[in-house]
Design an enzyme around this catalytic site. Structure first.
Site, PDB file in Angstrom:
ATOM      1  N   LYS A  13     -16.184   3.328 -72.841  1.00 57.98           N
ATOM      2  CA  LYS A  13     -17.153   2.244 -72.640  1.00 57.98           C
ATOM      3  C   LYS A  13     -17.454   2.044 -71.159  1.00 57.98           C
ATOM      4  O   LYS A  13     -18.605   1.932 -70.762  1.00 57.98           O
ATOM      5  CB  LYS A  13     -16.617   0.921 -73.227  1.00 57.98           C
ATOM      6  CG  LYS A  13     -16.289   0.971 -74.704  1.00 57.98           C
ATOM      7  CD  LYS A  13     -15.875  -0.391 -75.247  1.00 57.98           C
ATOM      8  CE  LYS A  13     -14.569  -0.946 -74.687  1.00 57.98           C
ATOM      9  NZ  LYS A  13     -13.365  -0.173 -75.047  1.00 57.98           N
ATOM     10  N   ARG A  87     -14.515  -9.258 -78.543  1.00 58.37           N
ATOM     11  CA  ARG A  87     -13.420  -8.534 -79.177  1.00 58.37           C
ATOM     12  C   ARG A  87     -12.903  -9.264 -80.410  1.00 58.37           C
ATOM     13  O   ARG A  87     -11.991  -8.770 -81.058  1.00 58.37           O
ATOM     14  CB  ARG A  87     -12.264  -8.402 -78.179  1.00 58.37           C
ATOM     15  CG  ARG A  87     -12.193  -7.030 -77.469  1.00 58.37           C
ATOM     16  CD  ARG A  87     -11.095  -7.162 -76.464  1.00 58.37           C
ATOM     17  NE  ARG A  87     -10.436  -5.981 -76.032  1.00 58.37           N
ATOM     18  CZ  ARG A  87     -10.691  -5.334 -74.899  1.00 58.37           C
ATOM     19  NH1 ARG A  87     -11.709  -5.679 -74.141  1.00 58.37           N
ATOM     20  NH2 ARG A  87      -9.943  -4.323 -74.527  1.00 58.37           N
ATOM     21  N   ARG A 126      -5.692   9.022 -67.636  1.00 53.96           N
ATOM     22  CA  ARG A 126      -6.799   8.416 -66.900  1.00 53.96           C
ATOM     23  C   ARG A 126      -6.370   7.812 -65.562  1.00 53.96           C
ATOM     24  O   ARG A 126      -5.300   7.235 -65.427  1.00 53.96           O
ATOM     25  CB  ARG A 126      -7.408   7.376 -67.846  1.00 53.96           C
ATOM     26  CG  ARG A 126      -8.000   6.158 -67.272  1.00 53.96           C
ATOM     27  CD  ARG A 126      -8.851   5.457 -68.295  1.00 53.96           C
ATOM     28  NE  ARG A 126      -8.218   4.270 -68.846  1.00 53.96           N
ATOM     29  CZ  ARG A 126      -8.837   3.415 -69.656  1.00 53.96           C
ATOM     30  NH1 ARG A 126     -10.072   3.647 -70.051  1.00 53.96           N
ATOM     31  NH2 ARG A 126      -8.220   2.357 -70.082  1.00 53.96           N
ATOM     32  N   ARG A 160      -3.968   2.308 -64.483  1.00 52.45           N
ATOM     33  CA  ARG A 160      -3.806   0.952 -64.986  1.00 52.45           C
ATOM     34  C   ARG A 160      -2.410   0.735 -65.537  1.00 52.45           C
ATOM     35  O   ARG A 160      -1.853   1.596 -66.200  1.00 52.45           O
ATOM     36  CB  ARG A 160      -4.832   0.691 -66.097  1.00 52.45           C
ATOM     37  CG  ARG A 160      -6.175   0.274 -65.556  1.00 52.45           C
ATOM     38  CD  ARG A 160      -7.202   0.201 -66.624  1.00 52.45           C
ATOM     39  NE  ARG A 160      -6.794  -0.563 -67.795  1.00 52.45           N
ATOM     40  CZ  ARG A 160      -7.637  -0.905 -68.761  1.00 52.45           C
ATOM     41  NH1 ARG A 160      -8.908  -0.559 -68.681  1.00 52.45           N
ATOM     42  NH2 ARG A 160      -7.215  -1.578 -69.809  1.00 52.45           N
ATOM     43  N   ARG A 171      -2.601  -2.318 -77.965  1.00 52.10           N
ATOM     44  CA  ARG A 171      -4.051  -2.451 -77.756  1.00 52.10           C
ATOM     45  C   ARG A 171      -4.827  -1.884 -78.940  1.00 52.10           C
ATOM     46  O   ARG A 171      -5.838  -2.440 -79.354  1.00 52.10           O
ATOM     47  CB  ARG A 171      -4.457  -1.744 -76.452  1.00 52.10           C
ATOM     48  CG  ARG A 171      -3.999  -2.510 -75.219  1.00 52.10           C
ATOM     49  CD  ARG A 171      -3.900  -1.633 -73.997  1.00 52.10           C
ATOM     50  NE  ARG A 171      -5.172  -1.214 -73.476  1.00 52.10           N
ATOM     51  CZ  ARG A 171      -5.317  -0.165 -72.644  1.00 52.10           C
ATOM     52  NH1 ARG A 171      -4.256   0.538 -72.265  1.00 52.10           N
ATOM     53  NH2 ARG A 171      -6.495   0.147 -72.195  1.00 52.10           N
TER      54      ARG A 171
HETATM   55  P1  AMP Z   1     -10.035  -3.552 -71.098  1.00 49.70           P
HETATM   56  O1  AMP Z   1     -10.185  -3.220 -69.657  1.00 49.70           O
HETATM   57  O2  AMP Z   1     -11.344  -3.904 -71.752  1.00 49.70           O
HETATM   58  O3  AMP Z   1      -9.290  -2.484 -71.858  1.00 49.70           O
HETATM   59  O4  AMP Z   1      -9.146  -4.873 -71.174  1.00 49.70           O
HETATM   60  C1  AMP Z   1      -7.834  -4.914 -70.664  1.00 49.70           C
HETATM   61  C2  AMP Z   1      -7.070  -6.087 -71.262  1.00 49.70           C
HETATM   62  O5  AMP Z   1      -7.717  -7.319 -70.906  1.00 49.70           O
HETATM   63  C3  AMP Z   1      -7.014  -6.114 -72.787  1.00 49.70           C
HETATM   64  O6  AMP Z   1      -5.968  -5.320 -73.305  1.00 49.70           O
HETATM   65  C4  AMP Z   1      -6.807  -7.611 -73.044  1.00 49.70           C
HETATM   66  O7  AMP Z   1      -5.481  -7.993 -72.760  1.00 49.70           O
HETATM   67  C5  AMP Z   1      -7.696  -8.240 -71.991  1.00 49.70           C
HETATM   68  N1  AMP Z   1      -9.092  -8.428 -72.462  1.00 49.70           N
HETATM   69  C6  AMP Z   1     -10.215  -7.832 -71.974  1.00 49.70           C
HETATM   70  N2  AMP Z   1     -11.312  -8.257 -72.614  1.00 49.70           N
HETATM   71  C7  AMP Z   1     -10.882  -9.138 -73.550  1.00 49.70           C
HETATM   72  C8  AMP Z   1     -11.547  -9.918 -74.536  1.00 49.70           C
HETATM   73  N3  AMP Z   1     -12.890  -9.854 -74.721  1.00 49.70           N
HETATM   74  N4  AMP Z   1     -10.790 -10.723 -75.316  1.00 49.70           N
HETATM   75  C9  AMP Z   1      -9.462 -10.821 -75.156  1.00 49.70           C
HETATM   76  N5  AMP Z   1      -8.763 -10.103 -74.251  1.00 49.70           N
HETATM   77  C10 AMP Z   1      -9.462  -9.270 -73.440  1.00 49.70           C
END
Ligand code: AMP
Length: 214
Positions: A13, A87, A126, A160, A171
């Site tokens: 994404k 989400r 990554r 990360r 996740r």
């Molecule tokens: P991402 O970079 O999108 O993979 O997000 C990293 C982490 O941030 C996720 O594993 C969640 O802990 C938190 N997170 C990001 N976006 C959301 C969301 N829309 N709702 C809830 N938690 C989020």
């Protein structure tokens, strides 16, 4: 045009959102990036979400909806790309309401479909340029041999904290339990397009362009 990129962690994404920013002057709204920024700058909210993020669980709807609300008031240039938001069904409903309040419409939802094995392989390989966020992969898109980011020339790369097998399991579970119902939700709203996220980056870009009707 305002769009959602929907897909599990590692679906690509962020990579595709960056391409849309460059080619269509769109604005990327990544709640993951916003939360990592809050965590790194040590705000109260950042401290609150740090453990949840490290585990791979979702932070509360209230926090992420608040983050998005603020951004929707800003300039949307060629349109917003929602990356990693919504989400949950609650977040999806909130987004509809917020967009309506701003006099905006949500035009398309693109599901980036990939299989789980590919996700684990991608995520554990990554890394990201610390200066510009360009994403690299040890196998498919390695950091250039001169050690400089091909996009900005930066020389520092980070992995990360939650890109490990343990957090990834959590996740993925959060994705299947809480986020994947959004596929049916947007299908029923007649907004869903599915793109194969497994191909080369350029092929996925083409798939997204077709889904967006250009
Ligand atoms: P991402 O970079 O999108 O993979 O997000 C990293 C982490 O941030 C996720 O594993 C969640 O802990 C938190 N997170 C990001 N976006 C959301 C969301 N829309 N709702 C809830 N938690 C989020």
């Amino acid at each position: 045009m305002n769009i959602i990129l929907l897909g599990p962690p590692g679906a690509g994404k962020g990579t595709q959102a960056r391409h849309l920013v460059e080619t269509r002057n769109m604005v990327q709204l990544s709640t993951g990036d916003m939360l990592r920024e809050a965590k790194d700058s040590g705000t109260e909210m950042g401290k609150m979400v740090a453990d949840v993020m490290a585990r791979g669980d979702l932070v509360t709807d209230e926090i992420v909806i608040g983050l998005i609300r603020e951004k929707l008031e800003g300039d949307n240039k060629g349109g917003f790309i929602f990356d990693g938001f919504p989400r949950t069904l609650e977040q999806a409903d909130a987004l509809s309401r917020l967009m309506a309040d701003e006099g905006q419409t949500l035009d398309a939802v693109i599901e980036m479909r990939v299989d789980d094995e590919a996700l684990v392989a991608r995520i554990t390989a990554r890394s990201t340029c610390a200066s510009c966020g360009e994403v690299y992969n040890d196998n498919t898109k390695p950091i250039p041999a001169d050690g400089k980011c091909s996009n900005c020339g930066g020389t520092e790369f980070t992995r990360r904290a939650d890109d490990n097998e343990e957090s990834l399991k959590t996740r993925l579970m959060a994705y299947y339990k809480q986020t994947s119902p959004l596929i049916g939700y947007y299908y029923a709203k007649d907004m869903l397009s599915v793109v194969n996220g497994l191909g080369a980056i350029e092929d996925v870009q083409r798939g997204i362009s077709e889904a967006l009707g250009s």
